[in-house]
Design a protein around this motif. Sequence first.
Motif: not given
Length: 589
Positions: A326-332, A340-345, A357-360, A491-493
Amino acid sequence: MKKILNILLLGTLTGCLLVTFSCSEDFLEKEPPGAAAGSVMESPEGVEALLIGAYSNLNGTDANRSDFGGAMATDWTYGSGASDDCYKGTSSGDQNDFNYVERYSALPSNLYMEVRWRDCFDGVSRSNQVMDFLWATQEGENPIEANRATVIEAEAKFLRAWYHFKATRVFWKIPYIKTQSELGEILPEEVPNDTEGWDEIEADLQFAIDNLPETSPLGEPGRSTKYAAMAVKAHAHLYQNELDLAKPLLDAIINSGKYDLVDNYYDNYDQSTENNEESIFEIQASSSGSSQTALLMAGPCMPQAGPAGIGWGFYQPSQNLYDAFQVTEDGLPVLDVEDRVHLAIDMGIPSSDEFQPTDKPLDPRLDWTVARRGVDFLGWGIMEGQSWIREQPNGGPFMTKKFMHAFKNQSLNVNGSGFRNGQNFRAYRYGHVLLWRAEIAIEDNDLNYARELVNMIRERAKGSDVVMGKVSNTKFDGSPIVVDWDQPAANYLIEPYPVGAEAFSSQENARKAVRLEQRLEFATEGMRFFDLRRWGIDDEVLNAFIEQDTKFRDFLKGASYNPDRADYWPLPESQLDLQDVLQQDPDYE
């Protein structure tokens, strides 16, 4: 390589048998069964064949326990399966010896220990045999041309160092076995395991550096080169925390101009782009409908069900690894696990039920590494989740991607049913060199240079192809799946670290950034456990991982990681019974 060796031996031996039978009684003098015939192998052709045999052991010695306990090429069992990157996977009762590796409770009687020891020292034996016959040939009437003979010795010593390195990263201390002429009066079975073998490994690698060419000997990909030896020696120094000795080796590779990052990240795993400009040492594999010299773990790690379901369902990435992308809104990257949050699985959710699925925002390298529900699986179809997984409660909801046949349209490069494939393994590539050099820059307090090196990796990831195919629903109940192939699958960044980034404001932060970058770049490639151990954070990271995973994986309940015991695996009991000179790791006595 094995096929070439067998052909050479068969052809040469057949000729000798015909001559001796018709001309003399020499046929009564038989060579020992199973031994390389001196009269045959003391020749340029024989020595070259033996050298090919020494290379062939890079993948392991057989297609049984070498898949798991040996794990020679990729170290998937010890480097990833024993880390927070991956689980053993498959079903709980399958490969019970692996269960003890994953729970850090393996004993000397564990068969995996025996297989790893055997595969390492079989490779050592083959390498030594090359030199024995090389030196005998040079004393005979048909010597090898002098320059080629020196390179052969350098290749053999590179391999001998490699196999000992593979042993010492798993076992506490090892015997360093040389040729009988080098050992003198002591026999190989009398060599004690009283050191880690680093001095001898470095000496053999230095001979290789001094005598190997800059490009592959004989123009054949997969042979060792000067720069491959430099990379392995630098890695050996990193294991010993000898950063000052690793630094000039890494700088020499960088300044050579011989290597560069390929434009597209997945080109490092695609069969059609093997032996590319990023590859420093690449373990070769080949496969056809009737024969194969393949990575032994290719079949085990493939899904058991679905269109690509021709494997056993081992080697499943962890949620911990998934969350790390997972990345921040700045792509880092999010450097600290607690942030970190637990992404949806879709753990526990049948494929026929709805799942979102996650949209983060995610690092695009995720979906070239991890096979997950709702994302295309290398052209084989949209991964359906639980219906593709052998036993989700044991192994989780993910599968690996990097060892699959690559894209479906390349799937003809397989053996028989497709269980084996011809995919090479990039053991050392330019990306390793850049990130190792960044590690050293941080300890030199040259944080800006470290940032620049890390950004080379991140810029490449940013400019790479992403997995395409946006799925509008992931309810696989027989109804049509709507996919927009013109849209990215998620949502790739990803962005490089800017000047003044908090991640490079201190050595402590910069260490986190470089270590996470190594994890993301090389995930599931057999490095993670060994990296955690050499960084001295194995205790902290692995016990936190176990605590996290026990919340949804019963298998790990009651497990713990004790670095005073589990940081190395025990010497195999069977070998200790054979060699009284060997001493067990005191932590297992």
